[in-house]
Design an enzyme around this catalytic site. Structure first.
Site, PDB file in Angstrom:
ATOM      1  N   TYR A  88       6.785  -3.509   3.448  1.00 46.52           N
ATOM      2  CA  TYR A  88       6.072  -2.486   4.236  1.00 46.52           C
ATOM      3  C   TYR A  88       5.235  -3.151   5.334  1.00 46.52           C
ATOM      4  O   TYR A  88       5.232  -2.700   6.489  1.00 46.52           O
ATOM      5  CB  TYR A  88       5.195  -1.662   3.288  1.00 46.52           C
ATOM      6  CG  TYR A  88       4.120  -0.844   3.960  1.00 46.52           C
ATOM      7  CD1 TYR A  88       4.420   0.355   4.610  1.00 46.52           C
ATOM      8  CD2 TYR A  88       2.784  -1.254   3.932  1.00 46.52           C
ATOM      9  CE1 TYR A  88       3.420   1.108   5.215  1.00 46.52           C
ATOM     10  CE2 TYR A  88       1.785  -0.506   4.523  1.00 46.52           C
ATOM     11  CZ  TYR A  88       2.104   0.667   5.170  1.00 46.52           C
ATOM     12  OH  TYR A  88       1.112   1.400   5.765  1.00 46.52           O
TER      13      TYR A  88
ATOM     14  N   SER B  15      -1.844  -1.431   9.888  1.00 53.61           N
ATOM     15  CA  SER B  15      -2.305  -1.522   8.497  1.00 53.61           C
ATOM     16  C   SER B  15      -2.851  -2.894   8.148  1.00 53.61           C
ATOM     17  O   SER B  15      -2.375  -3.921   8.648  1.00 53.61           O
ATOM     18  CB  SER B  15      -1.114  -1.214   7.582  1.00 53.61           C
ATOM     19  OG  SER B  15      -1.407  -1.580   6.255  1.00 53.61           O
TER      20      SER B  15
ATOM     21  N   LYS C 268       5.577  -2.681   9.418  1.00 51.90           N
ATOM     22  CA  LYS C 268       4.426  -2.221  10.197  1.00 51.90           C
ATOM     23  C   LYS C 268       4.033  -3.267  11.242  1.00 51.90           C
ATOM     24  O   LYS C 268       3.621  -2.939  12.333  1.00 51.90           O
ATOM     25  CB  LYS C 268       3.228  -1.917   9.284  1.00 51.90           C
ATOM     26  CG  LYS C 268       3.402  -0.741   8.352  1.00 51.90           C
ATOM     27  CD  LYS C 268       3.573   0.594   9.036  1.00 51.90           C
ATOM     28  CE  LYS C 268       2.319   1.130   9.657  1.00 51.90           C
ATOM     29  NZ  LYS C 268       2.524   2.563  10.106  1.00 51.90           N
TER      30      LYS C 268
ATOM     31  N   VAL D 293      -4.377   4.274  -4.083  1.00 52.17           N
ATOM     32  CA  VAL D 293      -4.766   3.966  -5.471  1.00 52.17           C
ATOM     33  C   VAL D 293      -5.905   4.870  -5.950  1.00 52.17           C
ATOM     34  O   VAL D 293      -5.920   5.273  -7.122  1.00 52.17           O
ATOM     35  CB  VAL D 293      -5.111   2.457  -5.617  1.00 52.17           C
ATOM     36  CG1 VAL D 293      -6.287   2.039  -4.741  1.00 52.17           C
ATOM     37  CG2 VAL D 293      -5.373   2.075  -7.060  1.00 52.17           C
TER      38      VAL D 293
ATOM     39  N   ASN E 126       8.417  15.177  10.070  1.00 53.71           N
ATOM     40  CA  ASN E 126       9.723  15.523   9.478  1.00 53.71           C
ATOM     41  C   ASN E 126       9.566  16.123   8.074  1.00 53.71           C
ATOM     42  O   ASN E 126      10.553  16.382   7.397  1.00 53.71           O
ATOM     43  CB  ASN E 126      10.667  14.306   9.454  1.00 53.71           C
ATOM     44  CG  ASN E 126      10.276  13.283   8.402  1.00 53.71           C
ATOM     45  OD1 ASN E 126       9.189  13.359   7.822  1.00 53.71           O
ATOM     46  ND2 ASN E 126      11.152  12.317   8.170  1.00 53.71           N
TER      47      ASN E 126
HETATM   48  N1  LIG Z   1      -3.318   5.778   3.902  1.00 52.91           N
HETATM   49  C1  LIG Z   1      -3.688   4.538   4.178  1.00 52.91           C
HETATM   50  O1  LIG Z   1      -4.528   3.936   3.470  1.00 52.91           O
HETATM   51  C2  LIG Z   1      -3.122   3.815   5.375  1.00 52.91           C
HETATM   52  C3  LIG Z   1      -3.623   2.543   5.691  1.00 52.91           C
HETATM   53  C4  LIG Z   1      -3.101   1.870   6.788  1.00 52.91           C
HETATM   54  C5  LIG Z   1      -2.130   2.460   7.568  1.00 52.91           C
HETATM   55  N2  LIG Z   1      -1.646   3.696   7.225  1.00 52.91           N
HETATM   56  C6  LIG Z   1      -0.616   4.302   8.092  1.00 52.91           C
HETATM   57  O2  LIG Z   1      -1.103   5.574   8.493  1.00 52.91           O
HETATM   58  C7  LIG Z   1      -0.023   6.470   8.628  1.00 52.91           C
HETATM   59  C8  LIG Z   1      -0.308   7.752   7.859  1.00 52.91           C
HETATM   60  O3  LIG Z   1      -0.527   7.472   6.499  1.00 52.91           O
HETATM   61  P1  LIG Z   1      -0.912   8.626   5.459  1.00 52.91           P
HETATM   62  O4  LIG Z   1      -1.677   7.991   4.375  1.00 52.91           O
HETATM   63  O5  LIG Z   1      -1.479   9.775   6.184  1.00 52.91           O
HETATM   64  O6  LIG Z   1       0.517   8.972   4.877  1.00 52.91           O
HETATM   65  P2  LIG Z   1       1.278  10.373   4.730  1.00 52.91           P
HETATM   66  O7  LIG Z   1       2.553  10.093   4.027  1.00 52.91           O
HETATM   67  O8  LIG Z   1       0.363  11.386   4.132  1.00 52.91           O
HETATM   68  O9  LIG Z   1       1.557  10.775   6.236  1.00 52.91           O
HETATM   69  C9  LIG Z   1       2.680  10.316   6.939  1.00 52.91           C
HETATM   70  C10 LIG Z   1       3.323  11.512   7.588  1.00 52.91           C
HETATM   71  O10 LIG Z   1       4.443  11.047   8.347  1.00 52.91           O
HETATM   72  C11 LIG Z   1       5.518  11.930   8.129  1.00 52.91           C
HETATM   73  N3  LIG Z   1       6.753  11.194   8.370  1.00 52.91           N
HETATM   74  C12 LIG Z   1       7.304  10.214   7.606  1.00 52.91           C
HETATM   75  N4  LIG Z   1       8.461   9.799   8.153  1.00 52.91           N
HETATM   76  C13 LIG Z   1       8.616  10.522   9.283  1.00 52.91           C
HETATM   77  C14 LIG Z   1       9.630  10.557  10.281  1.00 52.91           C
HETATM   78  N5  LIG Z   1      10.701   9.758  10.217  1.00 52.91           N
HETATM   79  N6  LIG Z   1       9.484  11.424  11.306  1.00 52.91           N
HETATM   80  C15 LIG Z   1       8.413  12.256  11.385  1.00 52.91           C
HETATM   81  N7  LIG Z   1       7.443  12.270  10.456  1.00 52.91           N
HETATM   82  C16 LIG Z   1       7.546  11.406   9.431  1.00 52.91           C
HETATM   83  C17 LIG Z   1       5.375  12.393   6.676  1.00 52.91           C
HETATM   84  O11 LIG Z   1       6.043  13.616   6.418  1.00 52.91           O
HETATM   85  C18 LIG Z   1       3.862  12.524   6.567  1.00 52.91           C
HETATM   86  O12 LIG Z   1       3.434  13.821   6.919  1.00 52.91           O
HETATM   87  C19 LIG Z   1       1.234   5.722   8.194  1.00 52.91           C
HETATM   88  O13 LIG Z   1       1.893   5.258   9.351  1.00 52.91           O
HETATM   89  C20 LIG Z   1       0.698   4.553   7.387  1.00 52.91           C
HETATM   90  O14 LIG Z   1       1.552   3.440   7.461  1.00 52.91           O
HETATM   91  C21 LIG Z   1      -2.127   4.395   6.152  1.00 52.91           C
END
Ligand SMILES: NC(=O)c1ccc[n+]([C@@H]2O[C@H](COP(=O)([O-])OP(=O)(O)OC[C@H]3O[C@@H](n4cnc5c(N)ncnc54)[C@H](O)[C@@H]3O)[C@@H](O)[C@H]2O)c1
Length: 327
Positions: free
Chosen positions: A140, A116, A144, A188, A32
């Site tokens: 959060y 997560s 999750k 971070v 989105n």
């Molecule tokens: N980055 C981390 O360390 C980490 C660790 C554990 C879990 N996660 C999970 O991994 C996933 C991705 O994380 P990331 O770090 O790449 O974050 P990010 O924000 O870069 O990526 C998330 C993507 O989801 C899209 N998005 C958000 N809401 C949406 C919706 N309603 N419909 C469609 N798209 C939507 C955003 O535009 C974004 O492109 C998340 O679900 C997060 O909870 C991340």
């Protein structure tokens, strides 16, 4: 396989899309664009703008038929979840339920969920196994966890009429090139890199002795790639972490050193709600079921991330970077 990646314009989603294409899969992406950049989605993937909480936007994509969905879309900020818990609930829990409903309706046989380490809260046992109770304090982590339970429970439903196989991948602190250094709400390591690039002091919340388990994004997507096809992963919840604890104080020093600034100013501010104290993954299950373990040491991953951030920063602020006024 024909694979749909939700949230595929975000940090992990872009890396996963690249990896799945390299593996020879046909990849579709929906996002989105709330925190993603569609311009960075590889051109070999088919992209559609769509919100996972709005089935009317995503169902036309599902109508093409998929062998698997990698559900990555999510709201990732612990701080934003506290300030707008309803939006967090909608995106992380309702969005997941909507994707499950569409998978069931269109009989998509395989579903991978971006879970997560936040689910564990303050685990009694560290390194933490998947069997430890999940008692998240961060909102959060609660949304999750609810998403994960919907996923795992749907995978066990005997009434679906087809074999729906699910896996939840509990990712620890993912970092690497492509993670924003301008976003104060996530990652971070990216936040500290941005501090150094912009010439601001690094700010640590709390005493800095809280630990995190950092895992390089290319190792993470290697885990996803293996989980997609590993029979042993079906119905499982699996930790994907580096398997090593790093304190935030150590991280701040390491980032400063990687920028060649060992005496960089580091400040402390009061601790924040929902902060886990000790985090470290037990990755024995991923080793056993996926034959996976991280290949990138923290030192190597940090060097690559800092090199990427420097280059990106130089492109976005050429005059400041070249004069060294901000660096
Ligand atoms: N980055 C981390 O360390 C980490 C660790 C554990 C879990 N996660 C999970 O991994 C996933 C991705 O994380 P990331 O770090 O790449 O974050 P990010 O924000 O870069 O990526 C998330 C993507 O989801 C899209 N998005 C958000 N809401 C949406 C919706 N309603 N419909 C469609 N798209 C939507 C955003 O535009 C974004 O492109 C998340 O679900 C997060 O909870 C991340």
């Amino acid at each position: 396989m024909k694979v749909l990646v939700t949230g595929g314009a975000g940090f992990i989603g872009i890396h996963l899309t690249k990896r799945l294409l390299a593996d020879g899969h046909e990849v579709f992406v929906v996002d989105n664009e709330s925190n993603g950049d569609p311009a960075l989605v590889p051109v070999a993937a088919k992209y559609s703008r769509g919100d996972v909480t709005k089935p009317e936007e995503v169902e036309p994509v599902f109508a093409q038929g998929f062998d698997a969905v990698c559900h990555i879309a999510g709201q990732v900020s612990i701080i934003k979840a506290f300030s707008d818990p309803v939006a967090d609930l909608r995106t992380n829990t309702e969005g997941t339920v909507q994707m499950l409903k569409l998978c069931v309706k269109h009989k998509v046989p395989r579903f991978l969920y971006a879970s997560s380490m936040t689910l564990y809260g303050n685990a009694a046992k560290v390194p933490t196994l998947e069997t430890e109770p999940c008692v998240p304090d961060a909102y959060y982590g609660i949304t999750k966890l609810a998403g994960e339970r919907y996923v795992q429970s749907t995978g066990e439903r005997p009434d679906l009429g087809f074999d729906f196989s699910v896996t939840s991948l509990r990712m620890f602190s993912v970092y690497g090139p492509g993670q924003s250094y301008n976003n104060p709400y996530q990652g971070v390591l990216g936040i500290f890199s941005g501090n150094v690039l912009r010439g601001e002091p690094i700010t640590i919340f709390g005493d800095g002795e809280q630990t995190r388990d950092f895992v390089f994004v290319e190792d993470i997507v290697d885990g996803w790639s293996r989980a997609l096809t590993a029979k042993a992963a079906k119905g499982e919840v699996i930790n994907l972490g580096g398997g090593r604890a790093t304190s935030i104080n150590q991280l701040a020093k390491a980032v400063a050193n990687a920028f060649g600034k060992p005496d960089y100013e580091i400040r402390h501010a009061p601790g924040r709600a929902g902060e886990q104290r000790a985090v470290q993954a037990d990755i024995g299950k991923a080793k056993k079921l996926l034959a996976w373990e991280p290949k990138t040491t923290f030192e190597q991953g940090l060097q690559r991330t800092v090199a990427w951030a420097r280059e990106e920063f130089a492109k976005s602020a050429p005059s400041a970077a070249s004069t060294g006024r901000r660096a």
